[in-house]
Enzyme design. Structure first.
Site, PDB file in Angstrom:
ATOM      1  N   GLN A 140       0.971  -1.216  -0.035  1.00 29.84           N
ATOM      2  CA  GLN A 140       0.155   0.011  -0.386  1.00 29.84           C
ATOM      3  C   GLN A 140       0.800   1.153   0.155  1.00 29.84           C
ATOM      4  O   GLN A 140       1.981   1.695   0.599  1.00 29.84           O
ATOM      5  CB  GLN A 140      -0.982   0.239   1.030  1.00 29.84           C
ATOM      6  N   GLY A 267       2.301   0.953  11.811  1.00 26.53           N
ATOM      7  CA  GLY A 267       1.758   0.335  12.826  1.00 26.53           C
ATOM      8  C   GLY A 267       1.176  -1.190  12.387  1.00 26.53           C
ATOM      9  O   GLY A 267       1.433  -2.097  13.388  1.00 26.53           O
ATOM     10  N   GLU A 270      -3.489  -4.500   7.575  1.00 28.49           N
ATOM     11  CA  GLU A 270      -4.048  -5.265   7.052  1.00 28.49           C
ATOM     12  C   GLU A 270      -4.356  -6.309   5.843  1.00 28.49           C
ATOM     13  O   GLU A 270      -5.257  -6.841   5.574  1.00 28.49           O
ATOM     14  CB  GLU A 270      -5.256  -4.375   7.559  1.00 28.49           C
ATOM     15  N   ASN A 271      -3.691  -7.070   5.297  1.00 29.86           N
ATOM     16  CA  ASN A 271      -3.100  -8.011   4.579  1.00 29.86           C
ATOM     17  C   ASN A 271      -4.898  -8.583   5.088  1.00 29.86           C
ATOM     18  O   ASN A 271      -4.488  -9.784   5.765  1.00 29.86           O
ATOM     19  CB  ASN A 271      -1.511  -8.752   4.567  1.00 29.86           C
ATOM     20  N   HIS A 294      -8.161  -1.973  14.590  1.00 30.68           N
ATOM     21  CA  HIS A 294      -7.930  -1.930  13.312  1.00 30.68           C
ATOM     22  C   HIS A 294      -7.887  -2.519  12.510  1.00 30.68           C
ATOM     23  O   HIS A 294      -8.582  -1.951  11.929  1.00 30.68           O
ATOM     24  CB  HIS A 294      -7.425  -0.301  13.948  1.00 30.68           C
ATOM     25  N   GLU A 295      -6.535  -3.344  12.699  1.00 30.76           N
ATOM     26  CA  GLU A 295      -6.176  -3.613  11.184  1.00 30.76           C
ATOM     27  C   GLU A 295      -7.539  -4.666  11.655  1.00 30.76           C
ATOM     28  O   GLU A 295      -8.552  -5.467  10.294  1.00 30.76           O
ATOM     29  CB  GLU A 295      -5.082  -4.471  11.233  1.00 30.76           C
ATOM     30  N   HIS A 298     -10.286  -3.579   9.602  1.00 33.12           N
ATOM     31  CA  HIS A 298     -10.636  -3.712   7.953  1.00 33.12           C
ATOM     32  C   HIS A 298     -10.671  -4.484   6.879  1.00 33.12           C
ATOM     33  O   HIS A 298     -10.832  -4.168   5.757  1.00 33.12           O
ATOM     34  CB  HIS A 298      -8.933  -3.385   8.331  1.00 33.12           C
ATOM     35  N   GLU A 317     -10.538   4.207   5.781  1.00 33.14           N
ATOM     36  CA  GLU A 317      -9.534   4.280   7.353  1.00 33.14           C
ATOM     37  C   GLU A 317     -10.923   4.705   8.599  1.00 33.14           C
ATOM     38  O   GLU A 317     -10.844   4.736   9.012  1.00 33.14           O
ATOM     39  CB  GLU A 317      -8.790   5.700   7.270  1.00 33.14           C
ATOM     40  N   ASP A 374       0.425   8.239  -1.103  1.00 29.60           N
ATOM     41  CA  ASP A 374       1.290   8.168   0.226  1.00 29.60           C
ATOM     42  C   ASP A 374       0.752   9.813   0.645  1.00 29.60           C
ATOM     43  O   ASP A 374       0.548  10.120   1.956  1.00 29.60           O
ATOM     44  CB  ASP A 374       2.213   8.231   0.230  1.00 29.60           C
ATOM     45  N   TYR A 382      -8.531   9.855   8.883  1.00 31.37           N
ATOM     46  CA  TYR A 382      -8.850   8.423   9.323  1.00 31.37           C
ATOM     47  C   TYR A 382      -9.517   9.184  11.112  1.00 31.37           C
ATOM     48  O   TYR A 382     -10.776   8.287  10.647  1.00 31.37           O
ATOM     49  CB  TYR A 382      -7.796   8.287   9.807  1.00 31.37           C
TER      50      TYR A 382
END
Length: 605
Positions: A140, A267, A270-271, A294-295, A298, A317, A374, A382
């Site tokens: 990402q 941090g 989310e793969n 959080h992940e 996702h 997000e 980015d 977020y």
């Protein structure tokens, strides 16, 4: 009937594949990992979804050596293909264009990555928790194209299978069905049956072990890290169950975590099926596991329903932050979640001030064409996105909003979503049900307007109010040591709020007193250290210098690095000092971090 969005998605300004008449639908990947050469070599075979008008396939590449391209018919017979590579762009890379024959069912690309491929982080043993080298990817936002010729747009999804060969004593993992034990030959096979976009392609190779936490959750980590990680994430199954109770079934079978070495730039990532996480959240008291929530969130917002382009990043997000805090509230209570809301709102207001109150980059719907996406990965997506959902909750009530979100995830599963289509759906399913609701929400001000709209509900935390009382005592002359009884049992969040609330003009003696009482400099908690070091630097507190420099050399998380280097720059001779530390630390950082820091420190490589 579900809304049809397949014909209404906007063109992706960050992918050459938008010009492709043919779309990929399945990937068969064959790779060999070479730690000595720091390269991946292999073949990517793309099965196509192409109508009779599709005479060309366009893939995104960046810094790849394309060795051969073949066309395959439905029987698997191959013929060499002509191909062209477009003009190189520093951000977007090159378009790989392949003319198709009428009978073409798939295209096979043989290629090799560059040792400097931006997605790949190659670590020497000294940069890990063990004695073996390590490789991980970070795809990402648009870095998948640096290790895989692909249609690198979040709006294009595909399934995949892969064979990956690595040194026999190392374990390979992907965002797919994963092994839990070493293969004696070092050859691993993977399958991802659910369609995903290219930015969720992931690979990691290292001296890794697995520990199960439940029937569908577990931890991968280096042997030295695994016991600490399994204890820290003991509530993982409870998190998954809480998420399902809120917004519907988990659609990816397993949910495992991979704890990476400290150089990981985020941090978490989310793969699907295998979230990558930083070891900086191993605080010992489970106080930083909201990042895992959080992940996990996702798995619904982002992985299940995905932003169509990076201009729509807030749809990933904003929903995820809101969902994350609902999970934490479900597990640990409203007072805990309130702390997260207050910290998030403070981060949002700081970001708005930094970017500029009137800047279009504070809109939820961004305009990132011509720029690296980015640049859109800020607290706006977020926290402003979360604040919009909090405002909706305030206006329509939590039960109605929960029903809306749950149906949204179910209706648009494994699809892309752009801002315009989401707003149409929001109006049809929620806002139009009540007169003047959209006017009270002031939706346009959120999506296409700057800053934080006045309709955002205030956030407050009772536990932070107690922290503020201790700060007030300190300001009236109470010694830091006298605060010890009241601060016993504080979480990481309360300590961070305390440190952020300290006066900016502390003397070196005052900082020394705080450190003597609370041992901030020797804390093992990365969040506390990241909040402490700028205050120590501002006061000229030399005893923290060695710990700061060790932190900067060891930790690669961009969230911490950027403000800490800025704090060093603000000190006397700060540029010289920052560059000196950076020269030593840079080899440990991923390109995602060095790209930001090279610009901040005006370093040319």
């Amino acid at each position: 009937m579900p809304l049809s969005i397949s014909q209404t998605l906007p063109a992706d300004p960050h992918s050459h594949a938008g010009d492709s008449p043919a779309r990929v639908r399945h990937l068969d990947l064959d790779l060999t990992v070479d730690f000595g050469a720091r390269t991946l070599t292999g073949r990517a075979t793309w099965s196509l979804q192409a109508g009779p008008a599709a005479t060309e396939l366009v893939l995104d590449t960046r810094d790849l050596t394309i060795e051969q391209v073949e066309l395959l018919n439905s029987a698997g017979n191959s013929t060499p293909a002509d191909f062209t590579l477009g003009k190189a762009d520093a951000v977007l890379g090159q378009a790989l264009k392949v003319p198709l024959a009428p009978e073409t069912a798939a295209v096979r690309v043989s290629y090799r990555t560059s040792p400097a491929a931006a997605a790949l982080q190659w670590l020497e043993p000294a940069q890990t928790a063990g004695t073996e080298p390590f490789l991980f990817t970070q795809s990402q936002a648009i870095l998948a194209r640096t290790w895989l010729p692909c249609q690198d747009s979040p709006g294009i999804r595909f399934t995949y299978e892969a064979t990956v060969r690595v040194p026999a004593h190392l374990l390979a993992l992907m965002s797919a069905e994963n092994p839990q034990q070493l293969d004696a030959r070092g050859e691993y096979r993977f399958r991802m049956a659910q369609p995903i976009p290219a930015y969720l392609m992931a690979l990691a190779v290292g001296d890794l072990r697995f520990a199960p936490l439940s029937g569908r959750t577990g931890i991968y980590a280096e042997p030295a890290t695994l016991p600490v990680a399994t204890n820290e994430f003991d509530d993982l199954e409870k998190m998954v169950a809480a998420a399902e109770e809120l917004y519907g079934p988990y659609r990816w079978e397993r949910y495992d975590l991979l704890v990476l070495p400290p150089s990981f730039p985020f941090g978490g990532m989310e793969n699907p099926r295998l979230t990558f996480v930083t070891p900086t959240i191993l605080a010992g008291d489970r106080s930083l596991t909201s990042l895992v929530a959080h992940e996990l969130a996702h798995s619904w917002s982002g992985n299940l329903v995905t932003n169509a382009t990076w201009n729509d990043f807030w749809l990933n997000e904003g929903f995820t932050v809101y969902f994350e805090r609902r999970i934490m509230e479900h597990l640990y209570g409203a007072e805990y979640a309130d702390m997260l809301q207050v910290l998030g709102r403070a981060a949002l207001l700081e970001t708005i001030t930094e970017i500029g109150l009137a800047s279009p980059d504070t809109h939820l719907h961004l305009a990132l064409a011509g720029r690296d996406p980015d640049e859109g990965l800020t607290e706006i997506a977020y926290e402003k996105g979360c604040a919009l959902l909090l405002t909706l909750e305030h206006l329509v009530g939590r039960p109605r909003l929960d029903d809306f979100i749950k149906e949204y995830f179910a209706r648009f599963s494994f699809q892309a979503m752009d801002t315009a289509t989401f707003l149409h759906y929001l109006r049809a399913e929620l806002l139009d049900q009540e007169p003047d609701l959209e006017a009270r929400l002031n939706l346009a001000a959120w999506v296409e307007g700057p800053g934080l709209p006045p309709s955002a509900p205030p956030v407050a935390s009772r536990r932070f109010e107690a922290v503020d009382q201790e700060l007030a005592r300190l300001e009236t002359g109470t010694t830091p040591a006298s605060l010890l009884p009241a601060t016993a049992g504080w979480s990481s969040h309360e300590w961070v709020h305390f440190l952020h609330g300290l006066p900016a003009s502390l003397s070196v003696d005052q900082v020394a007193g705080l450190d003597a009482a609370f041992h901030f400099t020797t804390s093992g908690n990365a969040e506390i250290l990241a909040a402490w070091f700028p205050r120590a630097l501002r006061a000229g507190y030399a005893p923290a210098d060695a710990a700061l420099e060790k932190f900067l050399r060891h930790v690669g998380r961009r969230k911490f690095l950027v403000p800490l280097y800025r704090a060093v720059l603000a000190t006397p001779d700060g540029l010289v000092r920052a560059r000196d530390v950076y020269a030593q630390a840079r080899p440990n950082y991923h390109s995602v971090a060095t790209g930001t820091l090279d610009a901040l420190l005006d370093v040319r490589t």
